[in-house]
Design an enzyme around this catalytic site. Sequence first.
Site, short mmCIF file in Angstrom:
data_model
loop_
_atom_site.label_atom_id
_atom_site.label_comp_id
_atom_site.label_asym_id
_atom_site.label_seq_id
_atom_site.Cartn_x
_atom_site.Cartn_y
_atom_site.Cartn_z
N LYS A 117 0.84 -1.21 0.00
CA LYS A 117 0.00 0.00 0.00
C LYS A 117 0.87 1.25 0.00
O LYS A 117 0.59 2.22 -0.72
CB LYS A 117 -0.94 -0.02 1.22
N GLN A 123 -4.84 -1.93 9.25
CA GLN A 123 -4.58 -3.23 8.62
C GLN A 123 -5.16 -4.35 9.49
O GLN A 123 -4.84 -4.45 10.67
CB GLN A 123 -3.06 -3.42 8.41
N ASP A 154 -11.47 2.03 3.12
CA ASP A 154 -11.65 0.57 2.97
C ASP A 154 -13.14 0.23 2.75
O ASP A 154 -13.46 -0.89 2.35
CB ASP A 154 -11.18 -0.15 4.25
#
Length: 284
Positions: free
Chosen positions: A52, A96, A119
């Site tokens: 990322k 994460q 997300d």
Amino acid sequence: MALIIDGKKISSDIKEEVKTKVAALKSKGIRPCLAVIQVGKDPASTVYVGNKKKACAYTGIESRAYELPEETTQEQLLELIRRLNEDDTVHGILVQLPVPDHMDEKEIIRTISPAKDVDGFHPQSVGALSIGEPGFVSCTPAGIIQLLKRSGIEIDGKNCVVVGRSNIVGKPMAMLLLRENGTVTVCHSHTRNLREICSRADILVAAIGKPKFFDASYVKDQAVVIDVGIHRGADNKLCGDVDYEAVADKAGAITPVPGGVGPMTIAMLMSNCAESAVRMCGHE
Ligand code: NDP
């Protein structure tokens, strides 16, 4: 032979588009920024976070990394998220997953501001998708819609079967296909006659997490087959939930593993982050 849907090329096109958008924002003094939080040192998470950060560097998005020790408390993490929610220079916040066992994942997701939920996991983002309001959409299914559209595959009126009903893949996938006017069936581990239902699909999305589960008997002639699964076999090769060799000749189009759905997830994360900066600053 089926059309091989090229996720590498399509994800790279999307990252180029994001790069252009980010450059335009920067010329107006807006610097898109993604805060990436990792708790603990899970090796797979470290690889994902690294990828990322690389994608951010490529597209010109600033990545701010928060690497917190395993013993971080839930309250310390929530405090950091609240601080980032208030920080106008941060446009996306990503924790994460998975987080260590002593933490409450649901509470963490709920604490991220929906405006920065790149997300697309916050209940408000999920609800917005269900009722057709603007909000961020989970990156993997959003990427699959891009794969279909950019490969010229029509969804409208098609019989779409999604196998898997997870919150991050199956359910949002079904909602997105519905939004595109597909006729959607969602299957799961309690579904009866799975093979028969799948073999009627014009578009089959396989997201169950079982290596090479779907052979040709699950696939209608000329169907579009989207393979979300990622597994590393005993031979160290990557494979999906679909038995690619067995299905490729029967399908009309298929995503390979690797190089299909996989690269789309990060590309869509970058796209969501740039979009967040646009929304927060009211610029186009
Ligand atoms: P989950 O384990 O959260 O969900 C799996 C789903 O599949 C569940 O809904 C389960 O049903 C269903 N299922 C399991 N076995 C069967 C079966 N035999 N028949 C029918 N349904 C079944 O997985 P995810 O959605 O998170 O991920 C799915 C796959 O996609 C994994 O291989 C994962 O690694 C991959 N993945 C890939 C990404 C990418 O970027 N390419 C991103 C995210 C995931 P039930 O609900 O009844 O238990």
